[in-house]
Design a protein around this motif. Structure first.
Motif, short mmCIF file in Angstrom:
data_model
loop_
_atom_site.label_atom_id
_atom_site.label_comp_id
_atom_site.label_asym_id
_atom_site.label_seq_id
_atom_site.Cartn_x
_atom_site.Cartn_y
_atom_site.Cartn_z
N ILE A 435 0.91 -1.28 -0.09
CA ILE A 435 0.09 0.13 0.00
C ILE A 435 0.84 1.33 0.09
CG2 ILE A 435 -1.81 1.22 1.28
CD1 ILE A 435 -2.61 -1.45 2.44
N GLY A 436 0.77 2.13 -1.00
CA GLY A 436 1.56 3.36 -1.04
C GLY A 436 1.05 4.68 -0.53
N LYS A 437 1.12 5.69 -0.94
CA LYS A 437 0.80 6.81 -0.36
C LYS A 437 -0.65 7.04 -0.18
CE LYS A 437 1.13 12.02 -1.13
NZ LYS A 437 1.71 12.85 -2.01
N LEU A 438 -0.96 7.45 1.16
CA LEU A 438 -2.61 7.53 1.62
C LEU A 438 -2.93 9.13 1.57
CD1 LEU A 438 -2.15 5.42 4.92
CD2 LEU A 438 -2.70 4.77 2.80
N ALA A 439 -4.09 9.30 1.15
CA ALA A 439 -4.80 10.39 1.58
C ALA A 439 -4.83 11.11 2.90
CB ALA A 439 -6.23 10.40 0.84
N LYS A 440 -5.08 12.29 3.04
CA LYS A 440 -5.38 12.63 4.52
C LYS A 440 -6.22 12.04 5.43
CE LYS A 440 -4.13 17.44 3.29
NZ LYS A 440 -4.62 19.03 3.16
N GLN A 441 -7.43 11.48 5.00
CA GLN A 441 -8.22 10.65 5.42
C GLN A 441 -7.82 9.29 5.70
OE1 GLN A 441 -8.68 12.21 2.81
NE2 GLN A 441 -10.03 14.11 3.43
N GLY A 442 -6.54 8.52 5.41
CA GLY A 442 -5.92 7.58 5.50
C GLY A 442 -6.54 6.50 4.45
N VAL A 443 -7.02 6.99 3.34
CA VAL A 443 -7.43 6.00 2.37
C VAL A 443 -6.40 6.15 1.37
CG1 VAL A 443 -9.08 5.84 0.66
CG2 VAL A 443 -9.76 6.92 2.71
N PRO A 444 -6.16 4.72 0.81
CA PRO A 444 -4.80 4.52 -0.05
C PRO A 444 -5.25 5.14 -1.28
CG PRO A 444 -5.38 2.68 0.84
CD PRO A 444 -6.60 3.53 1.29
N LEU A 445 -4.23 6.05 -2.15
CA LEU A 445 -4.50 6.71 -3.30
C LEU A 445 -4.73 5.72 -4.53
CD1 LEU A 445 -2.03 9.67 -3.08
CD2 LEU A 445 -4.62 9.69 -2.86
N SER A 446 -4.15 4.67 -4.38
CA SER A 446 -3.87 3.55 -5.26
C SER A 446 -5.25 2.44 -5.02
CB SER A 446 -2.83 2.82 -5.46
OG SER A 446 -3.01 1.58 -6.28
N SER A 447 -6.02 1.92 -5.92
CA SER A 447 -6.78 0.90 -5.81
C SER A 447 -6.32 -0.46 -5.44
CB SER A 447 -8.18 0.86 -6.70
OG SER A 447 -7.49 0.82 -7.86
N ASN A 448 -4.99 -0.65 -5.53
CA ASN A 448 -4.44 -1.95 -5.36
C ASN A 448 -3.66 -2.23 -3.99
OD1 ASN A 448 -4.98 -3.27 -7.96
ND2 ASN A 448 -4.02 -1.31 -8.71
N GLY A 449 -3.78 -3.01 -3.32
CA GLY A 449 -3.16 -3.27 -2.22
C GLY A 449 -3.63 -4.44 -1.48
N SER A 450 -2.94 -4.93 -0.49
CA SER A 450 -3.30 -6.16 0.35
C SER A 450 -2.42 -6.12 1.88
CB SER A 450 -3.23 -7.46 -0.34
OG SER A 450 -1.80 -7.60 -0.62
N VAL A 451 -3.30 -7.03 2.57
CA VAL A 451 -2.45 -6.99 3.83
C VAL A 451 -2.63 -8.43 4.45
CG1 VAL A 451 -2.35 -6.46 6.43
CG2 VAL A 451 -2.61 -4.61 4.63
N ASN A 452 -1.74 -9.26 4.81
CA ASN A 452 -1.83 -10.64 5.29
C ASN A 452 -1.15 -10.70 6.71
OD1 ASN A 452 -0.69 -14.00 4.41
ND2 ASN A 452 -2.59 -13.26 5.20
N ILE A 453 -1.82 -11.07 7.65
CA ILE A 453 -1.27 -11.37 8.79
C ILE A 453 -1.70 -12.51 9.50
CG2 ILE A 453 -3.03 -9.75 10.08
CD1 ILE A 453 -0.99 -8.82 11.86
N GLY A 454 -1.14 -13.26 10.58
CA GLY A 454 -1.40 -14.27 11.17
C GLY A 454 -0.43 -14.81 12.27
N MET A 455 -1.09 -15.62 13.23
CA MET A 455 -0.53 -16.10 14.19
C MET A 455 -0.80 -17.53 14.51
SD MET A 455 -0.30 -14.59 18.24
CE MET A 455 0.02 -12.78 17.63
N ASN A 456 0.19 -18.59 14.60
CA ASN A 456 -0.11 -19.98 14.89
C ASN A 456 0.75 -20.52 15.83
OD1 ASN A 456 -1.89 -20.41 12.20
ND2 ASN A 456 -0.19 -19.12 11.61
N PHE A 457 0.45 -21.61 16.38
CA PHE A 457 1.05 -22.49 17.32
C PHE A 457 1.58 -23.90 16.89
CE2 PHE A 457 -1.83 -19.40 19.12
CZ PHE A 457 -1.03 -18.32 19.77
N PRO A 458 2.59 -24.11 16.30
CA PRO A 458 2.98 -25.42 15.81
C PRO A 458 3.60 -26.13 17.26
CG PRO A 458 4.70 -23.70 15.16
CD PRO A 458 3.68 -23.08 15.85
N PHE A 459 3.56 -27.47 17.36
CA PHE A 459 4.03 -28.05 18.41
C PHE A 459 4.16 -29.62 18.21
CE2 PHE A 459 -0.68 -27.53 18.67
CZ PHE A 459 -1.09 -29.01 19.11
N MET A 460 4.72 -30.31 19.04
CA MET A 460 5.09 -31.76 18.81
C MET A 460 6.35 -32.05 17.73
SD MET A 460 1.47 -33.57 19.25
CE MET A 460 2.05 -35.31 19.21
#
Length: 460
Positions: A435-460
């Motif tokens: 995500i590139g430059k944002l408008a003053k209201q925090g809205v992306p100026l480009s209509s292309n972007g994404s965010v991926n986030i995750g938390m997992n617990f591997p064990f054994m």
């Protein structure tokens, strides 16, 4: 005409919010070791971070939000004398306002969230059970609509056909199974996923025939549109027209939510290792959802108005009679959708995605991989493809990262993903399109972007 598009926009926003939020997991992590949710992109890529089991953080195991389009905020908003104005502002020339507008402008948003996911070894392979939610909304409008809005009523012809809006939201229960088939062909792994789908809401709005010929001596206008909605206890709000002497659709009323559709889906995938290369292929979301209780609003076929068909009298009184009794009702009738009530069930196929990739592992430094992956999503007028070239490195066992360049239907971009994996804990964050430059209201100026986030617990 304005009422038609206002109602269409309202319908689209309603559909986009069906779950409350072209995404599975991050394509930046397609080749990344220890990225837990690669199986969402290819069911043969189950990676449990070297452990026998993993449990995803509820609601945050894999959250992916993406938006894409070829119509950007900078295409419709301009700065004039320190103020932000629309492209329709008189201080913005028509040449400047329309120079970035193409024949078809598209904007979409996609969200996928794993509410709960558990991975484990059993049945001769690796398995993942996932409970999740998916939402997808897309809008397409012809560039001539922006020309019409900017130029106003002039002696020109405007083809405003093929205004389209699709939105869908559903919950899923998914079982993914992967196994090593090296005993049949060394280096071969295969995977498959079965999904039970529970539809929350669906909307399909199609103004397939909207044509205006506004000449000096005559006007000719025609419209043809239909809106179909499946969602909870929903109905259309109607309003009485004194001009056409009947009710017309004026909005949507929603009283509660619930399951409005059932369906099934399948993912199929395979990987093949040959020397320092790995080849992969997957088909995702083969299936359908059958929606019940379709609420339909329509123009009931194509409606026409041709001013040449009307004869105006010489006197003011005769002119007013023709306008009030004939032409005015005909013009109003062009955009007034009728509520057809419940029209039964309808079945929609899922938005199938084809992924293929090739990865090369440096023989003198096995922790560095280069990969090329293509993803094509088949979704009617919103079909899109994307090529991504990535460099993926795992300098130490507890950390891996990817940096990649992407190019496709919606232009070029830069993606990245960082992945931390220590004993009992896995966290990742990244963007397939930064995500590139944002408008003053925090809205992306480009209509292309994404965010991926995750938390997992591997064990054994």
């Amino acid at each position: 005409m304005k009422s038609t598009y206002k109602f269409l926009l309202a319908s689209t926003l309603m559909g986009a919010s069906t779950v409350g939020a072209m995404a599975q997991a991050s394509y930046s992590g397609y080749f990344l070791e220890n990225y837990t949710h690669r199986y969402e992109l290819n069911p043969a890529l189950v990676d449990m971070s070297g452990r026998k089991m993993f449990v995803a953080m509820p609601a945050l195991g894999n959250l992916n939000v993406g938006f894409q389009g070829n119509l950007h905020l900078t295409d419709v908003l301009y700065n004039r004398n320190g103020q932000t104005v629309l492209f329709t502002n008189p201080n913005v020339s028509a040449a400047e306002a329309l120079k970035h507008i193409g024949n078809r402008e598209k904007v979409g948003v996609n969200v996928e969230m794993d509410i709960l996911a558990v991975g484990f070894e059993a049945l001769g392979g690796k398995n993942v059970v996932t409970i999740g939610a998916v939402a997808d909304a897309n809008v397409m409008v012809p560039g001539s609509m922006f020309r019409f809005a900017k130029e106003g009523v002039t002696n020109q012809t405007y083809d405003l056909s093929n205004v389209r809006a699709l939105a869908e939201g559903y919950a899923k229960l998914q079982l993914n199974h992967q196994r090593d088939l090296g005993q049949y062909l060394p280096g071969l792994k295969a995977g498959a996923a079965f999904k039970m789908l529970f539809g929350i809401g669906s909307m399909d709005a199609n103004l397939k025939d909207t044509y205006l010929s506004l000449q000096e001596d005559a006007w000719r206008v025609q419209t043809n549109g239909t809106v179909r909605v499946n969602m909870g206890n929903m109905y259309y709000k109607t309003k009485y027209s004194d001009v056409t002497d009947r009710n017309y659709v004026d909005g949507i009323e929603l009283d509660g939510a619930g399951v409005k559709g059932f369906g099934i889906g399948f993912d199929l995938g395979a990987t093949y290792d040959w020397q320092d290369f790995q080849f992969s292929l997957a088909l995702l979301d083969l299936g359908f959802i059958s929606w019940s209780g379709t609420q339909t609003a329509t123009t009931n076929g194509t409606r026409y108005v041709n001013t040449n068909d009307y004869t105006f009298g010489v006197t003011d009184e005769q002119y007013k009679d023709t306008w009030n009794d004939e032409l005015k009702p005909a013009l109003y009738n062009l955009y007034q959708l009728q509520d057809m009530g419940e029209t039964g069930a309808r079945t929609r196929s899922l938005r199938t995605t084809l992924n293929w990739g090739v990865q090369y592992e440096l023989p003198y430094y096995r922790r560095l991989h280069f990969g090329l992956v293509n993803s094509t999503r088949f979704n009617g007028p919103f079909t899109a493809t994307d090529f991504r070239f990535s460099a993926n490195v795992r300098p130490v066992d507890c950390f891996s990262a990817s940096a990649n360049f992407t190019a496709g239907t919606y232009g070029v971009g830069f993606g990245w993903l960082a992945n931390v994996n220590v004993k009992g804990f896995n966290f990742f964050i990244g963007m397939d399109r930064t995500i590139g430059k944002l408008a003053k209201q925090g809205v992306p100026l480009s209509s292309n972007g994404s965010v991926n986030i995750g938390m997992n617990f591997p064990f054994m």
